[in-house]
Each structure stands twice: as C-alpha cells, then as structure tokens.
Write a protein that holds these residues in place. Structure first.
Motif, PDB file in Angstrom:
ATOM      1  N   GLY A  36      -2.418   5.847  -0.126  1.00  0.00           N
ATOM      2  CA  GLY A  36      -3.380   4.506   0.098  1.00  0.00           C
ATOM      3  C   GLY A  36      -3.740   4.361   1.400  1.00  0.00           C
ATOM      4  O   GLY A  36      -4.891   4.338   2.040  1.00  0.00           O
ATOM      5  N   LEU A  37      -2.592   4.284   2.381  1.00  0.00           N
ATOM      6  CA  LEU A  37      -2.783   4.077   3.793  1.00  0.00           C
ATOM      7  C   LEU A  37      -3.546   5.359   4.489  1.00  0.00           C
ATOM      8  O   LEU A  37      -4.233   5.091   5.172  1.00  0.00           O
ATOM      9  N   MET A  95       0.764  -1.123  -0.088  1.00  0.00           N
ATOM     10  CA  MET A  95      -0.116  -0.031  -0.146  1.00  0.00           C
ATOM     11  C   MET A  95       0.952   1.217   0.064  1.00  0.00           C
ATOM     12  O   MET A  95       1.812   1.419   0.524  1.00  0.00           O
ATOM     13  N   SER A  96       0.434   2.028  -0.849  1.00  0.00           N
ATOM     14  CA  SER A  96       1.317   3.279  -0.725  1.00  0.00           C
ATOM     15  C   SER A  96       1.000   4.321   0.515  1.00  0.00           C
ATOM     16  O   SER A  96       0.102   4.140   1.189  1.00  0.00           O
ATOM     17  N   GLU A  97       1.823   5.322   0.735  1.00  0.00           N
ATOM     18  CA  GLU A  97       1.482   6.376   1.586  1.00  0.00           C
ATOM     19  C   GLU A  97       0.240   6.811   1.363  1.00  0.00           C
ATOM     20  O   GLU A  97      -0.703   7.044   2.680  1.00  0.00           O
ATOM     21  N   GLU A 100      -5.626   7.277   2.941  1.00  0.00           N
ATOM     22  CA  GLU A 100      -7.087   7.314   2.544  1.00  0.00           C
ATOM     23  C   GLU A 100      -7.897   6.132   3.327  1.00  0.00           C
ATOM     24  O   GLU A 100      -8.837   6.224   3.747  1.00  0.00           O
ATOM     25  N   HIS A 101      -7.109   4.837   3.526  1.00  0.00           N
ATOM     26  CA  HIS A 101      -7.828   3.836   4.609  1.00  0.00           C
ATOM     27  C   HIS A 101      -8.129   4.094   5.876  1.00  0.00           C
ATOM     28  O   HIS A 101      -8.999   3.938   6.413  1.00  0.00           O
TER      29      HIS A 101
END
Ligand code: ADP
Ligand code: MG
Length: 313
Positions: A5-6, A1-3, A8-9
């Motif tokens: 992406g994390l 997971m990209s920075e 946003e999660h």
C-alpha cells in the motif's frame, strides 16, 4: 498501511514527476538508458536486525554475503550483469570492529567472486540494531532488459531452481536448529547472476523477476504488470522436500521466475542446460484474462489451495 500500500502511494505521488529517462517504480530495478544500446539498472534492498536476521543465528560473514546476494538477485532479474555496489551500515556499539570486519570480509568475498567493486556508501552509529543497505548497479544492453510487464499469452512459466528451502531453513533457525542444510540456504542464498545475464540476451525470454516474497505473491506482480493470468501445475512446482506450501508461500529463495515464448521452449531448455548443467523448471503457462489471477491445477483439476499464509489474489 501495508508495505505494498505504501509503495503504491509513493508511486502515485511521483507518477507525474519528471523522470528524466529513469523508469518509474515497479520493477526489480529502475533502468536508465545511457546512449547507444546501453543501460544502467539500479536497485536497493535493506536488511534490519530483528526483522530480516537474528544476530545470534547468523555470522557477520554470512550476513555480508547475503546483503549483497539479495541485491545482485534484483539486478540479475533485469537480465543484466552487476558492475558496482554501494554499501551503508548503521552499527550499534555491541557490533564492534571485529563484527564489522567479518561482515565486510563476507561482502568482499562475494564481490570478488562476481568481479564487482564497492564504490561508495555510508557508515553511521545505531542505537541498538544493525541496519544494512545496499545499492547494486547493473550495466548492459538496453535491449537485454527484462521487465515484469513483458509476459505474453501462451508463454511457458519457469522457475530457475528448487523452492522452499529458505522458508524451511527459517523454521529450523527459529527452533534453534542452526546447522541444517536448509538453515544454511536461508543464511546464504545464492543469486542466479549468471543465469539472469545469460537470459537477458535470449529474445525468447519475455518477463523476468526474482522470487523474494514467494511464488504466489511474486507471480502476481508479473500478471498484474502484464495484464494476464497464469495456470500453474502444482505437481510441477520444484518443492524442496515435497513441501509445496513452503515453496509457494515461503520467501527468500532468490530464484528467477520468468516466461518463455511457447514455441521456443525446447531450444531454450536445451541451451540453458548446455550453459548451466541443469534444466530450469517449467511450472505452467500464461493465459488470457482481465483478472490477474493464478489458477492452480492438480491432475488437470482446478483447486483452491488451503496453504497457510496463502491469500487468494
Ligand atoms: P523487490 O522484492 O524486487 O526488491 P519490492 O517488492 O521491494 O521489490 O518493491 C517493489 C517496487 O517498489 C520496486 O520497484 C521498488 O524499487 C519499489 N519500492 C519499494 N519501496 C520503495 C520506497 N520506499 N520508495 C520508492 N520505491 C519503492
Ligand atoms: Mg526482486
């Protein structure tokens, strides 16, 4: 997971949590209204040895200033003055008392210049890497707070200073050239604290953030949050040494990126210059679009940049 992406999660996971007045994840600081027209703005940023700095390429004193400066930059980006910080350090055995004292001397010197107290933190041991975390707190009028989501169609887009010095400086450092002016700018970024707080009180300044990841990446945060697009005139980007690629794709310049009501630009630039002795750089404008993209213009023509490290949004 990209920075991203994390992040946003995490943001999704906590979207329906009771925020008790705090603004949700997404801006340079979270904001808490504290009554009347007062608000607190809080941010945190971490520096990890081997990722953000090389111990042999920077002095402890410089690192102390940088750890604080990058956090003050996020407070400035909200349009408020910083009032206090907290500092946590994890130190391995080979960064002993002498290193720590030099680090704190640097942190203290910038705190003193800015009139900011250090009011808490944490101190712990680390296996072999230095880790530094700072929390910075701003305080001021809630109505002065500038958000990434406030850009409006027609706004002029500005950057507060020249771009690319830090990226060029990093290249110098990685090729063991430590004493170039750009290497120094990479080690000792100067946050635009006074400019940020001053612009907080200017109603014609709409959206604001600081440039930590590079213009191409950071401007997209404003465009996404404000649901619009941007036209950027490549020839007007204030690139250090004419190095547009470093200016657009390089990070860690810590200059402010902001938008200004179009029919106020003359007054704004005049008053800014009267206050700070230099003019900010107008590089483009906000346009209407459902797609939050950057349109790069060169001599009036749309171009598709081929800069290395540039990913088209
Ligand atoms: P900046 O470059 O301004 O420091 P970032 O790109 O690091 O901002 O972060 C973007 C947003 O995501 C900010 O609102 C920040 O507070 C939030 N954020 C980043 N990492 C985390 C995390 N681990 N948990 C919660 N929020 C985070
Ligand atoms: Mg920021």
């Amino acid at each position: 997971m990209s920075e991203f992406g994390l992040i946003e999660h995490i943001a999704r996971l906590f979207a329906d949590a009771d925020h008790q007045g705090w603004e949700a994840i997404g801006d340079d600081c979270t904001v808490l209204p504290i009554g009347g027209d007062e608000a607190l703005a809080i941010t945190t940023d971490m520096l990890v040895e081997g990722v953000h700095f090389l111990r042999d390429a920077t002095s402890a004193r410089e690192l102390g200033r940088k750890a604080l400066a990058v956090n003050l930059s996020d407070v400035a980006a909200m349009g408020l003055p910083a009032v206090a910080t907290l500092l946590s350090v994890a130190l391995p055995k080979d960064a002993g008392e002498e290193w720590a004292k030099e680090f704190i001397a640097g942190y203290h010197s910038l705190s003193k210049e800015q009139g900011i107290a250090l009011v808490g933190g944490d101190t712990t041991a680390s296996e072999d890497k230095i880790v530094i975390n700072v929390v910075a707190i701003g305080r001021g009028p809630l109505s002065n707070v500038k958000r990434r989501s406030a850009a409006r169609v027609g706004d002029a887009i500005y950057v507060g200073g020249r771009l690319g010095a830090s990226a060029i400086g990093l290249k110098d450092i990685l090729s063991q050239k430590y004493d170039t002016p750009y290497a120094e700018q990479h080690r000792l970024p100067v946050a635009q604290c006074a400019e940020g707080a001053w612009m907080g009180a200017r109603k014609e300044v709409h959206a604001m953030m600081d440039l930590s990841d590079g213009l191409a990446s950071d401007l997209c945060h404003i465009l996404r949050a404000s649901q619009c697009a941007a036209e950027i005139i490549v020839g007007q980007i204030p690139a250090v040494d004419g190095d547009v690629e470093s200016a657009v794709c390089g990070g860690e310049d810590y200059k402010l990126l902001f938008t200004v009501e179009s029919d106020m630009v003359e007054d704004f630039e005049h008053d800014f210059e009267a206050q700070f002795g230099y003019r900010p750089y107008r590089i483009g404008r906000i346009i209407e679009s459902v797609q939050p993209e950057i349109i790069w213009l060169n001599k009036g023509e749309r171009i598709t940049p081929q800069w290395r490290g540039f990913t088209h949004f």
